[in-house]
Design a protein around this motif. Structure first.
Motif, PDB file in Angstrom:
ATOM      1  N   LEU A  44       0.829  -1.210   0.000  1.00 55.57           N
ATOM      2  CA  LEU A  44       0.000   0.000   0.000  1.00 55.57           C
ATOM      3  C   LEU A  44       0.860   1.256   0.000  1.00 55.57           C
ATOM      4  O   LEU A  44       0.589   2.208  -0.730  1.00 55.57           O
ATOM      5  N   GLU A  45       1.894   1.250   0.810  1.00 54.99           N
ATOM      6  CA  GLU A  45       2.772   2.419   0.861  1.00 54.99           C
ATOM      7  C   GLU A  45       3.521   2.607  -0.455  1.00 54.99           C
ATOM      8  O   GLU A  45       3.753   3.728  -0.891  1.00 54.99           O
ATOM      9  N   ALA A  46       3.887   1.508  -1.095  1.00 56.31           N
ATOM     10  CA  ALA A  46       4.647   1.583  -2.341  1.00 56.31           C
ATOM     11  C   ALA A  46       3.788   1.990  -3.535  1.00 56.31           C
ATOM     12  O   ALA A  46       4.328   2.407  -4.563  1.00 56.31           O
ATOM     13  N   GLU A  47       2.476   1.894  -3.432  1.00 57.88           N
ATOM     14  CA  GLU A  47       1.586   2.228  -4.552  1.00 57.88           C
ATOM     15  C   GLU A  47       1.578   3.737  -4.765  1.00 57.88           C
ATOM     16  O   GLU A  47       1.060   4.488  -3.943  1.00 57.88           O
ATOM     17  N   LYS A  48       2.149   4.155  -5.864  1.00 58.03           N
ATOM     18  CA  LYS A  48       2.253   5.589  -6.170  1.00 58.03           C
ATOM     19  C   LYS A  48       1.463   5.979  -7.409  1.00 58.03           C
ATOM     20  O   LYS A  48       1.419   7.132  -7.782  1.00 58.03           O
ATOM     21  N   GLU A  49       0.851   5.001  -8.071  1.00 55.33           N
ATOM     22  CA  GLU A  49       0.106   5.275  -9.295  1.00 55.33           C
ATOM     23  C   GLU A  49      -1.117   6.141  -8.980  1.00 55.33           C
ATOM     24  O   GLU A  49      -1.890   5.830  -8.077  1.00 55.33           O
ATOM     25  N   MET A  87      -2.493  -3.588  -5.988  1.00 57.48           N
ATOM     26  CA  MET A  87      -3.759  -3.472  -5.258  1.00 57.48           C
ATOM     27  C   MET A  87      -4.598  -4.726  -5.448  1.00 57.48           C
ATOM     28  O   MET A  87      -5.358  -5.116  -4.567  1.00 57.48           O
ATOM     29  N   ARG A  88      -4.452  -5.377  -6.568  1.00 51.82           N
ATOM     30  CA  ARG A  88      -5.120  -6.665  -6.808  1.00 51.82           C
ATOM     31  C   ARG A  88      -4.594  -7.707  -5.824  1.00 51.82           C
ATOM     32  O   ARG A  88      -5.346  -8.501  -5.279  1.00 51.82           O
ATOM     33  N   LYS A  89      -3.290  -7.659  -5.580  1.00 49.16           N
ATOM     34  CA  LYS A  89      -2.672  -8.568  -4.614  1.00 49.16           C
ATOM     35  C   LYS A  89      -3.171  -8.264  -3.204  1.00 49.16           C
ATOM     36  O   LYS A  89      -3.473  -9.172  -2.436  1.00 49.16           O
ATOM     37  N   VAL A  90      -3.290  -6.989  -2.862  1.00 47.77           N
ATOM     38  CA  VAL A  90      -3.821  -6.603  -1.551  1.00 47.77           C
ATOM     39  C   VAL A  90      -5.260  -7.093  -1.412  1.00 47.77           C
ATOM     40  O   VAL A  90      -5.657  -7.599  -0.363  1.00 47.77           O
ATOM     41  N   GLU A  91      -6.033  -6.974  -2.479  1.00 46.89           N
ATOM     42  CA  GLU A  91      -7.423  -7.454  -2.460  1.00 46.89           C
ATOM     43  C   GLU A  91      -7.471  -8.962  -2.167  1.00 46.89           C
ATOM     44  O   GLU A  91      -8.238  -9.421  -1.321  1.00 46.89           O
ATOM     45  N   LYS A  92      -6.655  -9.732  -2.852  1.00 48.13           N
ATOM     46  CA  LYS A  92      -6.628 -11.188  -2.633  1.00 48.13           C
ATOM     47  C   LYS A  92      -6.175 -11.517  -1.214  1.00 48.13           C
ATOM     48  O   LYS A  92      -6.708 -12.433  -0.578  1.00 48.13           O
ATOM     49  N   ASP A  93      -5.211 -10.761  -0.721  1.00 51.27           N
ATOM     50  CA  ASP A  93      -4.736 -10.987   0.642  1.00 51.27           C
ATOM     51  C   ASP A  93      -5.792 -10.615   1.674  1.00 51.27           C
ATOM     52  O   ASP A  93      -5.904 -11.245   2.721  1.00 51.27           O
ATOM     53  N   MET A  94      -6.612  -9.598   1.367  1.00 47.42           N
ATOM     54  CA  MET A  94      -7.729  -9.242   2.259  1.00 47.42           C
ATOM     55  C   MET A  94      -8.717 -10.401   2.343  1.00 47.42           C
ATOM     56  O   MET A  94      -9.226 -10.721   3.420  1.00 47.42           O
ATOM     57  N   LYS A  95      -8.971 -11.047   1.220  1.00 44.25           N
ATOM     58  CA  LYS A  95      -9.875 -12.207   1.214  1.00 44.25           C
ATOM     59  C   LYS A  95      -9.291 -13.342   2.034  1.00 44.25           C
ATOM     60  O   LYS A  95     -10.012 -14.027   2.767  1.00 44.25           O
ATOM     61  N   ARG A  96      -7.984 -13.526   1.945  1.00 37.14           N
ATOM     62  CA  ARG A  96      -7.328 -14.574   2.743  1.00 37.14           C
ATOM     63  C   ARG A  96      -7.414 -14.242   4.233  1.00 37.14           C
ATOM     64  O   ARG A  96      -7.666 -15.118   5.061  1.00 37.14           O
ATOM     65  N   SER A 121      -6.112   8.219  -2.137  1.00 43.06           N
ATOM     66  CA  SER A 121      -5.106   8.463  -1.097  1.00 43.06           C
ATOM     67  C   SER A 121      -5.700   8.304   0.307  1.00 43.06           C
ATOM     68  O   SER A 121      -5.119   7.640   1.173  1.00 43.06           O
ATOM     69  N   LEU A 122      -6.854   8.891   0.544  1.00 45.66           N
ATOM     70  CA  LEU A 122      -7.495   8.775   1.856  1.00 45.66           C
ATOM     71  C   LEU A 122      -8.065   7.379   2.088  1.00 45.66           C
ATOM     72  O   LEU A 122      -8.059   6.871   3.210  1.00 45.66           O
ATOM     73  N   CYS A 154       4.293 -11.843  -8.483  1.00 46.61           N
ATOM     74  CA  CYS A 154       3.684 -10.540  -8.692  1.00 46.61           C
ATOM     75  C   CYS A 154       4.759  -9.560  -9.137  1.00 46.61           C
ATOM     76  O   CYS A 154       5.900  -9.668  -8.703  1.00 46.61           O
ATOM     77  N   LYS A 155       4.391  -8.616  -9.965  1.00 53.63           N
ATOM     78  CA  LYS A 155       5.361  -7.625 -10.418  1.00 53.63           C
ATOM     79  C   LYS A 155       5.374  -6.417  -9.495  1.00 53.63           C
ATOM     80  O   LYS A 155       5.874  -5.369  -9.854  1.00 53.63           O
ATOM     81  N   CYS A 156       4.835  -6.563  -8.325  1.00 53.45           N
ATOM     82  CA  CYS A 156       4.835  -5.485  -7.344  1.00 53.45           C
ATOM     83  C   CYS A 156       6.191  -5.431  -6.667  1.00 53.45           C
ATOM     84  O   CYS A 156       6.827  -6.450  -6.454  1.00 53.45           O
TER      85      CYS A 156
END
Length: 169
Positions: A44-49, A87-96, A121-122, A154-156
């Motif tokens: 999440l912190e690394a996401e700058k897009e 963020m797709r990876k974060v979504e999958k991890d949230m489901k886990r 951002s918020l 993942c390419k993250c």
């Protein structure tokens, strides 16, 4: 005469990985475990897009009776941005997390359904705050993943992951 003790010292200190073939070094890295939540926070912190969409964020982030609702809301909102691989990876991890953490499985009360419209951002800040709160729960903080899974599937990139492992953030 002094080569054997020096070799043993280097070998036992961890510097030996510099002398191992790449295949063996990767094998050793597979044994390293990372907290799933720490990895998510780092991503999440690394996401700058820049993401120019509106998001709904739950209002009662640290309310235990709202944990399930908050998890569902964050997952639903993350589904809006499938083009962001991290963020797709974060979504999958949230489901886990939802499947594994008992606190995230309990039904939420009716008062939890209040949300606020916000920018990415918020929204991201709220999700980080929620994950830090969840990470304090014993059955959620010990969910692990091998370090090799972070980078190979993942390419993250998560350049400062060591800070999360050390609990510096």
């Amino acid at each position: 005469m002094y080569r054997l003790p020096l070799f043993l010292l280097l070998f036992s200190s961890g510097a030996s990985s510099y002398f191992l073939p790449l295949k063996e070094t990767l094998h050793l890295q597979n044994k390293t475990k990372l907290s799933l939540i720490d990895e998510m926070l780092c991503l999440l912190e690394a996401e700058k897009e820049p993401i120019n969409k509106q998001f709904l964020k739950p209002l009662y982030i640290k309310n235990q009776s709202c944990a399930h609702y908050n998890t569902e809301k964050f997952i639903h909102e993350l589904e809006k941005i499938p083009m962001c691989k991290c963020m797709r990876k974060v979504e999958k991890d949230m489901k886990r997390l939802e499947e594994t953490c008992s606190i995230l499985q309990k039904p939420s009360s009716d008062t939890c359904s209040q949300d606020a419209i916000t920018n990415f951002s918020l929204f991201k800040e709220s999700l980080e705050e929620f994950l830090k709160w969840v990470n304090q729960k014993r059955d959620c903080s010990n969910i692990m993943r091998s370090e090799s899974d972070v980078h190979l599937h993942c390419k993250c990139s998560c350049p400062d992951l060591w800070k999360y492992r050390k609990g510096l953030l």
